[in-house]
Design an enzyme around this catalytic site. Structure first.
Site, PDB file in Angstrom:
ATOM      1  N   GLU D 210      31.809   5.750 -18.481  1.00 47.24           N
ATOM      2  CA  GLU D 210      32.054   6.205 -19.782  1.00 47.24           C
ATOM      3  C   GLU D 210      32.673   5.367 -20.518  1.00 47.24           C
ATOM      4  O   GLU D 210      33.035   4.030 -20.102  1.00 47.24           O
ATOM      5  CB  GLU D 210      32.703   7.621 -19.765  1.00 47.24           C
ATOM      6  CG  GLU D 210      34.005   7.565 -19.195  1.00 47.24           C
ATOM      7  CD  GLU D 210      34.892   8.748 -19.058  1.00 47.24           C
ATOM      8  OE1 GLU D 210      34.027   9.742 -19.127  1.00 47.24           O
ATOM      9  OE2 GLU D 210      36.142   9.044 -19.251  1.00 47.24           O
ATOM     10  N   HIS D 249      39.252  12.155 -22.183  1.00 46.22           N
ATOM     11  CA  HIS D 249      40.124  11.464 -21.014  1.00 46.22           C
ATOM     12  C   HIS D 249      41.084  10.510 -21.556  1.00 46.22           C
ATOM     13  O   HIS D 249      40.662   9.953 -22.677  1.00 46.22           O
ATOM     14  CB  HIS D 249      39.024  10.847 -19.950  1.00 46.22           C
ATOM     15  CG  HIS D 249      38.262  11.687 -19.293  1.00 46.22           C
ATOM     16  ND1 HIS D 249      37.141  11.284 -18.584  1.00 46.22           N
ATOM     17  CD2 HIS D 249      38.448  12.949 -18.829  1.00 46.22           C
ATOM     18  CE1 HIS D 249      36.774  12.223 -17.970  1.00 46.22           C
ATOM     19  NE2 HIS D 249      37.279  13.275 -18.241  1.00 46.22           N
TER      20      HIS D 249
END
Lengths: 377, 292, 377, 292
Positions: D210, D249
């Site tokens: 990611e 995150h």
């Protein structure tokens, strides 16, 4: 260096470890006034560095300010195990219910700080460790990680206390560890850590030893060190020697701590008694050797001076020069035995023999000779 | 094969421009040690007895990638920094001569070095010598000779004394290491016993102990536990040292009820180690065990 | 969280890094008075968190207190790159001779603090790093060891400065590192670190970013975070969602950051535009889902709401309930597309179909459908 | 053979009496994981779904010496302590579920764990599963099935999504690990690629990346440099994420000019890695590479 109890307790206060209220008395009047301020009763504790102060009569309880005055008058100026009492810690009396033990010490073999605690305090921890090691909990702290809550829990879990008391003990451990690290301690000890009649945890005694090598970071203590030394020790320190006073009559000079100790041991092995330990270190010049030899030659206890030098960085000719010069001034009624070998040995021996001194090649022979000389004096 | 230092040892001297550093650089060069670089911050570009000086270990190692060993003569307040610098620069063996390093400092960098797989000899030590191959230390080279005895010692001059006795007895040394006189040292006696155990050239070991701590007791326990195959002879200094007094070395003190010479000697003897009463006797006992 | 320049400079002062004298002005009058106090001239710097303030006209030089008043009046209340200017840092003007660069940043791949320095400051360091990496010195600090003098020397050696200036730079690095560690910084940057006409090192700008996860240790900043959020962000934060505003028209809800991002990406892949990122996290209950859905359903930009839930800890029936409840209140003119699979899938789908909503099994199909729906609206 | 966890994995749950800890203890037990002990300070003596609770990891390990793995559910301010406790107690693999740990803290304990030879998975991660053998984490077990694909992922639910697609495609997983969404994690993609490389059961690897950092770029560089023998398929989330914004995150942020999805995809493709545009495509590409 070992701190006085009052110094250790000052540090405790600085690190939020509450100690019983106290004052420092240097006169009977001060002892009386402090006792007055503490409510009329107090315990007077001689401020000395030797161990076993209590059994030697250095701790007294006063029921009134007047009694504190009398007791202080008695104690001040006396000697406890050879150490003069210059001041008294005058402290509130703690009503002790139980005594615990807590300390942090450098563990040499693990190479880490070790926290020791026990439900049985007040007594000599070494004795307890020998007799009932299971009664002591010991936790090591990785110096790269520092003290963590889990270390502290492992200690508090093993000691029978209420939850409230455990929290207080946790704080004491955390703060003691901070002090231990910040002040480069070899030892920080609370013995006893009392539980008083109200259930409060109270450090009754406090012992802190600071690493001499770290005193450059703690100038406030560094200056005091010199004040505690004997005249001989002070002079040795001034010249950079390692010096320890012993009770025999053969003065010992060596280069290197191990070699000097081994020389002492040989003297003993052959029936003599060393008067001291003096290590001139590595690479000493003639002037330094002269200072060291002079120091021992003028020492009243020294009858024979045994010099053992194995020249590596240290040059035998420099050693010889220094010894000859010292002898000129202080050598009247003392005997000198020399063992000299290594770097520039020939030249050194020549200088000695020019002054009428013969040198041994072997330290065993030299030591035997020194012992024999003392016996005939 | 020898232990820790050999012909392949390439040395950087940290603190090379100081009095001690330059003196021993010459002595090591004279002995035949491959001293290839020196470091003193701010003195990069100079040279000491032909050895080029750099501002940092990093730079020295970049220019001389063969460097695997460092010897440190930096004064105690700056020595920990020198150690961390050496570790970070990828040095394998660090010989730390410096005395008077605070024990809290050495505790940290010794632990760190262990986790990084770096061997520290010292602090407060004479260094290490594999006679005829390499000398990384301040010992007088001439008292050592190539041979089959491994020496591990907490002392300096006492090591020379005993090494000399061994040399004169015609035995010689494989490697002799002074692990240092501080309470906490990078290598201890067991570390060295393990290395001597695996060293083909070493046939007997001499332990030179002194008062303070329980390193000798632990070495004795180790010898007994693993049934150490090579004969060990010991000498322990300080039988006459009083408790509570530091005898020269920071680590030489009987305290908290441990560290006296007698208990060390008892422990060693109980493990089958011959303990000599005099330095000369060490050589004698060695001759006996090597014959047997 | 990023600190305002004046907050960063306050920290610098706290850590003995001397910054040019300044004051904070919230009114033109204050700007005038501070300029007066600074000797009549000043630089006015808009206190905003967006980057590129200088080029956007957020920095002005005043030749007199009156000019400072005028400029402040112009600047205060305006917007710079969408951020309102509420205050100005009014600072002494530094006569710049050279500009250096210095920063400490968390290096993700090494897992350590990294100190970056360059003789070429003032410019964008990322650009410099891309163009001339050799002009940047980078030193990593092992977190178990901390910053040591040798690290600092490696930096100062590479920068052309006098010995005196090097010492000052060493102190700045040491102090900046202490600040960096004590305040849990992700970044502490001085750009430019000016060398002024007198040869003094002066931090002209200061940038500090504190790790959001460490704000529990820094309550003084924790409270301010909320003040900077938009209403939607604030409400999302209140409910514990991760929320980021985007500029499309398809609202996105997912469970898990990766899955939610992947949902956004699919929308884009199929020709749509996501309006936001909203991650409900793991194990969300019906009420939480309802709050999340309501937030987006009432968002003016959102035309279609795409919900993508893969139930693990999160239960599909709870998600379905939350969605149905949100729709009752806010669903009038919005379309809902749901992908629901995993734990309690059957029950979840039943609840949805009872409310007339059919759910997809595949996120690809759901995303395609959402995009198609927007196109026909 | 599988990676990091297998049938021999014996687990202690730190923070077992908490809501998350007890919930997932049950889920792990149901899956067949050998959860043998739990720890919550002050709750020693209780039990959670039949698992005995102790006051310390030290105690748990003393009573259950077979423990080799810990899973930590302790809240972030206390999690670092739990990690150090686990390391000191001799745990080999630590799965750190906890989110929101300050990065300065994780930097320190991750570095320490590395030097001590301890593997940390996380923080802020779903854990690790070797289907049919052991699940040490919070993932739904039923989306995984035993097979030959190794998965390493920075994400949680996205991993389940892709694992499910792989399962439905009839391929299954050897081991799937979510290394965590924080900027600094104990294990990174290269660590796992190395382990999968040596694992007989793994025939292909899926990387799930990611935005944020350059871990994918480094993995790509590693794959190219050593000419990685097993086929790798990747998926990268966040092509539509704007720079400077944290996407859920702590580690998912494009900042300082690095971390966007396109550069990661480019780097991976340049190393011969097939990059999928949708989760379902991952399974399709896997089928291709495993046939080829």
């Amino acid at each position: 260096m070992k701190l006085y109890e009052y110094e250790a307790k000052q540090l405790f206060s600085l690190y939020s470890i509450p100690v019983p209220e106290y004052g420092l008395a240097r006169t009977p009047e001060e002892a009386r006034d402090i006792t007055e301020r503490l409510g009329g009763k107090s315990v007077l504790k001689a401020q000395v560095l030797v161990a076993g102060r209590g059994k030697a009569g250095g701790i007294k309880f006063a029921e009134s300010p007047q009694e504190a005055y009398e007791l202080a008058k008695e104690l001040l100026g006396t000697e406890i195990k050879g150490e003069k009492v210059n001041s008294l810690l005058v402290s509130k009396i703690v009503g002790i219910d139980r005594e615990l033990y807590l300390s942090i010490v450098i563990d040499r073999s693990v190479g880490a700080a070790s926290i020791l605690a026990s439900s049985e305090g007040g007594i000599d921890i070494e004795e307890l460790a020998a007799k009932s090691p299971e009664k002591i909990i010991r936790v090591y702290v990785d110096p790269l990680v520092g003290l963590k809550p889990y270390h502290v829990r492992r200690i508090t879990e093993t000691i029978n206390l209420s939850d409230e008391q455990k929290k207080v003990l946790q704080d004491i451990i955390l703060n003691l560890y901070r002090l231990f690290v910040d002040f480069d301690c070899e030892l920080a000890e609370i013995n006893p850590l009392a539980v008083d009649k109200e259930g409060k945890l109270v450090p009754v005694d406090a012992k802190v030893i600071i690493d001499d090598n770290a005193l450059f970071r703690r100038k406030e203590f560094a200056e005091r060190v010199s004040a505690e030394l004997s005249d001989f020790e002070l002079e040795a320190k001034k010249h950079g020697f390692s010096y320890v006073e012993l009770d025999g009559n053969i003065g010992i000079i060596g280069n290197g701590a191990g070699l000097t100790m081994a020389t002492m041991d040989l003297v003993k092995l052959y029936g003599g008694k060393p008067a001291n330990f003096l290590d001139i270190g590595g690479g000493a010049r003639a002037e330094v050797v002269e200072k060291a030899a002079s120091l021992l030659l003028k020492h009243p206890k020294v009858k024979v001076l045994l010099v053992n030098v194995l020249g590596g960085i240290t040059r035998c000719d420099e050693v010889a020069k220094g010894l000859v010069n010292a002898l000129k001034t202080y050598g009247k009624d003392k005997k000198l035995v020399v063992r000299l070998t290594g770097t520039n040995e020939e030249e050194g021996k020549r200088i000695l023999s020019d002054a009428g001194i013969s040198a041994f090649d072997s330290m065993e022979d030299a030591a035997k000779n020194a012992v024999a000389l003392v016996k005939v004096m | 094969m020898t232990v820790l230092v050999d012909k392949n040892t390439h040395v950087v001297v940290q603190g090379i421009t100081g009095r001690e550093g330059s003196f021993h650089t010459k002595a090591m060069l004279d002995y035949g040690t491959k001293v290839v670089a020196g470091v003193t911050p701010g003195k990069g570009g100079q040279s000491v007895y032909g050895v080029p000086v750099y501002d940092s270990v990093y730079e020295a190692v970049s220019k001389h990638p063969e460097i695997n060993t460092s010897i440190i003569f930096v004064p105690s307040p700056y020595a920990p920094d020198a150690v961390y610098e050496a570790i970070e620069a990828g040095i394998d063996v660090i010989v730390l001569i410096t005395e008077h390093i605070p024990v809290h400092d050495s505790m940290r960098f010794i632990r760190y070095a262990k986790l990084r797989g770096v061997s520290i000899i010292g602090p407060n030590c004479p260094g290490i010598i594999s006679p005829g191959e390499s000398k990384v230390g301040i010992m007088p080279g001439h008292v050592f000779s190539k041979g089959k005895v491994g020496i591990v010692s907490r002392s300096g001059t006492l090591t020379y004394e005993i090494a000399y006795a061994i040399t004169k007895a015609g035995l010689g040394q494989s490697t002799a290491v002074g692990i240092g006189g501080d309470p906490i040292t990078g290598m201890n006696m067991i570390d060295m016993l393990e290395r001597f155990r695996e060293d083909d050239e070493t046939e007997a070991i001499v332990l030179i102990g002194e008062i303070g701590g329980d390193m000798e007791e632990r070495a004795a326990e180790y010898i007994r536990r693993i049934n150490y195959e090579k004969p060990v002879v010991a000498f322990v200094a300080g039988r006459t040292a009083p408790p509570g007094k530091r005898m020269g070395h920071a680590g030489a003190i009987i305290s908290m009820g441990t560290g006296d010479a007698e208990s060390k000697i008892r422990a060693l003897e109980a493990s089958g180690v011959k303990v000599a009463s005099t330095p000369v006797e060490v050589a004698k006992l060695l001759k006996d065990v090597l014959k047997g």
